[in-house]
Every structure is written in C-alpha cells, then in structure tokens.
Write a protein that holds these residues in place. Sequence first.
Motif, PDB file in Angstrom:
ATOM      1  N   UNK A 201       0.741  -1.193  -0.115  1.00 20.36           N
ATOM      2  CA  UNK A 201       0.064   0.012   0.054  1.00 20.36           C
ATOM      3  C   UNK A 201       0.858   1.380  -0.044  1.00 20.36           C
ATOM      4  N   UNK A 202       0.314   2.303  -0.738  1.00 21.89           N
ATOM      5  CA  UNK A 202       1.209   3.568  -0.669  1.00 21.89           C
ATOM      6  C   UNK A 202       0.236   4.739   0.040  1.00 21.89           C
ATOM      7  N   UNK A 203      -0.768   4.297   0.512  1.00 22.57           N
ATOM      8  CA  UNK A 203      -1.779   5.324   1.381  1.00 22.57           C
ATOM      9  C   UNK A 203      -0.620   5.557   2.833  1.00 22.57           C
ATOM     10  N   UNK A 204       0.194   4.600   3.190  1.00 26.60           N
ATOM     11  CA  UNK A 204       0.723   4.692   4.444  1.00 26.60           C
ATOM     12  C   UNK A 204       1.700   5.850   4.321  1.00 26.60           C
ATOM     13  N   UNK A 205       2.277   6.097   3.107  1.00 21.90           N
ATOM     14  CA  UNK A 205       3.146   7.014   2.712  1.00 21.90           C
ATOM     15  C   UNK A 205       2.670   8.362   3.410  1.00 21.90           C
ATOM     16  N   UNK A 206       1.424   8.707   3.071  1.00 27.15           N
ATOM     17  CA  UNK A 206       0.936   9.771   3.702  1.00 27.15           C
ATOM     18  C   UNK A 206       1.085  10.240   5.134  1.00 27.15           C
ATOM     19  N   UNK A 207       1.455   9.072   5.997  1.00 27.37           N
ATOM     20  CA  UNK A 207       1.458   9.107   7.418  1.00 27.37           C
ATOM     21  C   UNK A 207       2.649   8.875   7.917  1.00 27.37           C
ATOM     22  N   UNK A 208       3.560   8.332   7.173  1.00 30.42           N
ATOM     23  CA  UNK A 208       4.896   8.089   7.545  1.00 30.42           C
ATOM     24  C   UNK A 208       5.751   7.274   6.508  1.00 30.42           C
ATOM     25  N   UNK A 212       6.396   0.785   5.649  1.00 27.74           N
ATOM     26  CA  UNK A 212       5.914  -0.636   5.412  1.00 27.74           C
ATOM     27  C   UNK A 212       7.113  -1.555   5.442  1.00 27.74           C
ATOM     28  N   UNK A 213       8.341  -0.653   4.898  1.00 28.73           N
ATOM     29  CA  UNK A 213       9.581  -1.364   4.919  1.00 28.73           C
ATOM     30  C   UNK A 213      10.116  -1.779   6.389  1.00 28.73           C
ATOM     31  N   UNK A 214       9.768  -0.737   7.237  1.00 27.97           N
ATOM     32  CA  UNK A 214       9.789  -1.122   8.657  1.00 27.97           C
ATOM     33  C   UNK A 214       9.165  -2.289   9.220  1.00 27.97           C
ATOM     34  N   UNK A 215       7.805  -2.072   9.110  1.00 30.44           N
ATOM     35  CA  UNK A 215       6.838  -2.998   9.630  1.00 30.44           C
ATOM     36  C   UNK A 215       7.272  -4.470   9.246  1.00 30.44           C
ATOM     37  N   UNK A 216       7.194  -4.596   7.837  1.00 32.14           N
ATOM     38  CA  UNK A 216       7.387  -5.992   7.445  1.00 32.14           C
ATOM     39  C   UNK A 216       8.480  -6.660   8.018  1.00 32.14           C
ATOM     40  N   UNK A 217       9.485  -6.039   8.444  1.00 34.11           N
ATOM     41  CA  UNK A 217      10.858  -6.647   8.973  1.00 34.11           C
ATOM     42  C   UNK A 217      10.396  -6.833  10.448  1.00 34.11           C
ATOM     43  N   UNK A 218       9.901  -5.924  10.880  1.00 31.45           N
ATOM     44  CA  UNK A 218       9.788  -6.059  12.400  1.00 31.45           C
ATOM     45  C   UNK A 218       8.826  -7.143  12.854  1.00 31.45           C
ATOM     46  N   UNK A 219       7.702  -7.130  11.981  1.00 32.50           N
ATOM     47  CA  UNK A 219       6.649  -8.213  12.606  1.00 32.50           C
ATOM     48  C   UNK A 219       7.215  -9.700  12.632  1.00 32.50           C
ATOM     49  N   UNK A 220       8.275  -9.656  11.422  1.00 29.34           N
ATOM     50  CA  UNK A 220       8.662 -11.135  11.474  1.00 29.34           C
ATOM     51  C   UNK A 220       9.662 -11.512  12.597  1.00 29.34           C
ATOM     52  N   UNK A 221      10.358 -10.341  12.681  1.00 31.47           N
ATOM     53  CA  UNK A 221      11.404 -10.547  14.182  1.00 31.47           C
ATOM     54  C   UNK A 221      10.763 -10.767  15.454  1.00 31.47           C
ATOM     55  N   UNK A 222       9.253 -10.372  15.430  1.00 33.75           N
ATOM     56  CA  UNK A 222       8.554 -10.584  16.515  1.00 33.75           C
ATOM     57  C   UNK A 222       7.780 -11.829  16.508  1.00 33.75           C
ATOM     58  N   UNK A 223       8.160 -12.626  15.392  1.00 34.53           N
ATOM     59  CA  UNK A 223       7.503 -14.149  15.207  1.00 34.53           C
ATOM     60  C   UNK A 223       6.269 -14.181  14.468  1.00 34.53           C
ATOM     61  N   UNK A 303       3.277 -15.429   0.183  1.00 31.72           N
ATOM     62  CA  UNK A 303       3.270 -14.315  -0.883  1.00 31.72           C
ATOM     63  C   UNK A 303       3.621 -12.794  -0.384  1.00 31.72           C
ATOM     64  N   UNK A 304       4.602 -12.304  -0.618  1.00 30.21           N
ATOM     65  CA  UNK A 304       4.808 -10.533  -0.306  1.00 30.21           C
ATOM     66  C   UNK A 304       4.836 -10.036  -1.414  1.00 30.21           C
ATOM     67  N   UNK A 305       4.013  -8.932  -1.395  1.00 35.45           N
ATOM     68  CA  UNK A 305       4.030  -8.039  -2.591  1.00 35.45           C
ATOM     69  C   UNK A 305       5.199  -7.055  -2.651  1.00 35.45           C
ATOM     70  N   UNK A 306       5.706  -6.342  -3.472  1.00 36.40           N
ATOM     71  CA  UNK A 306       6.445  -5.473  -3.586  1.00 36.40           C
ATOM     72  C   UNK A 306       6.263  -4.176  -2.755  1.00 36.40           C
ATOM     73  N   UNK A 307       7.139  -3.727  -1.708  1.00 31.89           N
ATOM     74  CA  UNK A 307       7.007  -2.762  -0.712  1.00 31.89           C
ATOM     75  C   UNK A 307       7.243  -1.407  -1.749  1.00 31.89           C
ATOM     76  N   UNK A 308       6.336  -0.309  -1.586  1.00 31.01           N
ATOM     77  CA  UNK A 308       6.478   0.554  -2.368  1.00 31.01           C
ATOM     78  C   UNK A 308       6.668   1.920  -1.276  1.00 31.01           C
ATOM     79  N   UNK A 309       6.518   1.637  -0.024  1.00 32.60           N
ATOM     80  CA  UNK A 309       6.666   2.613   1.039  1.00 32.60           C
ATOM     81  C   UNK A 309       7.609   2.236   2.245  1.00 32.60           C
TER      82      UNK A 309
END
Length: 309
Positions: A201-208, A212-223, A303-309
């Motif tokens: 999603x690119x809507x998140x760009x509006x807010x931060x 998405x790059x950060x969250x996609x890694x962090x949630x996997x690190x959290x299990x 399946x992971x989509x390409x992250x755009x934000x």
Amino acid sequence: MKKIIIILSLIFIFIFSNFNQPVINLIDNPYIISDKISIIKDTKDIKPFIEVSTASSYTIDVDMKYVQTHKKGIYNALVTLNTPDKIHHKIIQVEVLDKIMYLTFDDGPSYNTIKILEILDKYDIKATFFVTAENKNYKYLIKEAHLKGHTIGLHTYTHDYSYIYSSKENYFRDLNQIDEYVEDILGIKTPYIRFPGGSSNTISKKYSKGIMSLLSKEIQAKGYQYYDWNLSSSDAEKPLMKKEDIIKSSVSKTYNGNNDYIILLMHDTSSKTTTVEALPEIIEYYLNKGYTFKPIDKTSFIYHQKIHN
Ligand code: ZN
C-alpha cells in the motif's frame, strides 16, 4: 511347469512392487506431535513443519525415501527425534499438494460471515479470516470459524490508516489490541497477519515515510508472518461490485504469474453481499481445476507484494 513358475514370479513381483510404502505401524510418540503434514510440491526441507514437544535439545531426521515431493499424493515418512537421552521414532503422513487455493477474507466478522461459513461447509473446504474488532456483535463468529478448522489471522483492531501507519508505535499498539482480542476469544495466539491495504500500500506514505519497509521486517522479527494476496477478487474496488465481475477477477491470472498457489483476497463485511453470491462459483471453478483449498498455516505458500513505502 517352467511357464507356471515364470507367471507366478511375475505376479509376485507385480504385487510386491506396489508395496513401496514402509509397512510399519504408526508408533504413537508423545514427543512427535505431527501425525500428518501437508507440504507444497518440491519442498526441500520438511523438518520445520514437524511439530515436536520436548524441553531438551533435539535434532530431527526424516527418512524421505518413500516421499515423492514432486508428485501430488500422500506418503509415509519416518521421523527420528534425537534427544540427549533417547531416540524417538514415528511414521507420519506427508501430503504433497500441487495446486492450492487459499481463500482469504479480510475485515470480518460481519453479518455475512455465517453465510460464508455455510458455503465453506457445503464444499467442505477451509479458508482464512483476517479479522478486525470493528464489529463486536459478531465476535462469536471468530470462535465459530476457528472451531470449524478455518484459520484466524490478525488484520487490525481499528482499521484506521491514519492511526496505524502514522508510527511504528501506533501500528504495534493496534496489532497488540487485535492480538489480545483474538487470544481472548480463542484462548490461543495467532501468528498470521494481513496488513490493511497489503504490504504494497502507498496510502501509508501519507502518514509515515518508509513505514511498510520497517513494519514488514519488525513483525517477522517478533514471530509473526504476513500474507499478501497474489490475486484480488476486486470486491473492494467499489462499495458493491457486480457478482459477475468478482467471479471474473477471481479466476484471472495471478500477479506473480504462478497460478499453482493462489492467495485470493476477498472481503467479509456486512455490505458485501455479492462476494457471498460469487463464492460458490469461484469455489466450483477451482475444484473443477483440481485445486485443494487450504487454510493458511505454517506450511503455507507465502506471498509478499513489492513494498512501495
Ligand atoms: Zn481491510
């Protein structure tokens, strides 16, 4: 006489050549929990999918001699669990699947969940529900779906993009809320996640920026693990899409061009009546094409989509 011996030998060879599975009884072993696992074709290492319960350190060996990982079927495999004091054995079944359909429903539960569950029951297939806490009247249906063998995943507590994607802290505050909400209903935790809007999603760009790059890694690190879709039913493109258009989108080519494993995005909200109407035809289309319907689990295609934000 010679002829008879030859014929008998041939019959003997024919019969015994079909016994290509080990003839050993299932040994009930409390340390090896798995009885049957399902893997997708060409999975190289099945060890991570075998559930084990032991406090001591261990290693696992799997004798895959009789498992044809390139061919759909159900095979036997001998699992050996080595703990410092003992060696445990168990024969488990390995189901090798080729074409798999993962139906996924976001945003429920809703007024329509019960109808979706009835349709899934009718075809005796399992799906995945990425739930929210927006519709507390129907929260009992999370439990019901779970008891029927469907997978419950976490979507979001609030579904408020401006809140969840404004900071990492807010995202995890929201995730923890839905995590606890679901755990409270089911009594167990679920590690499966679907990001609102998907990870691309690119809507998140509006807010931060970069969240998405950060969250996609962090949630996997959290299990946790997140599951995007590689095919959309398009039922969220308009408030109410035509049933025919939902079916058409649902039977199209996937985004990644691999139609052997499909994660189909659908929505379970009270207004999406045409999604419910389209569902039986979508299911029948894929059943006729030889697909197996599976709920998402640890052995699933990711399946992971390409992250755009
Ligand atoms: Zn959603």
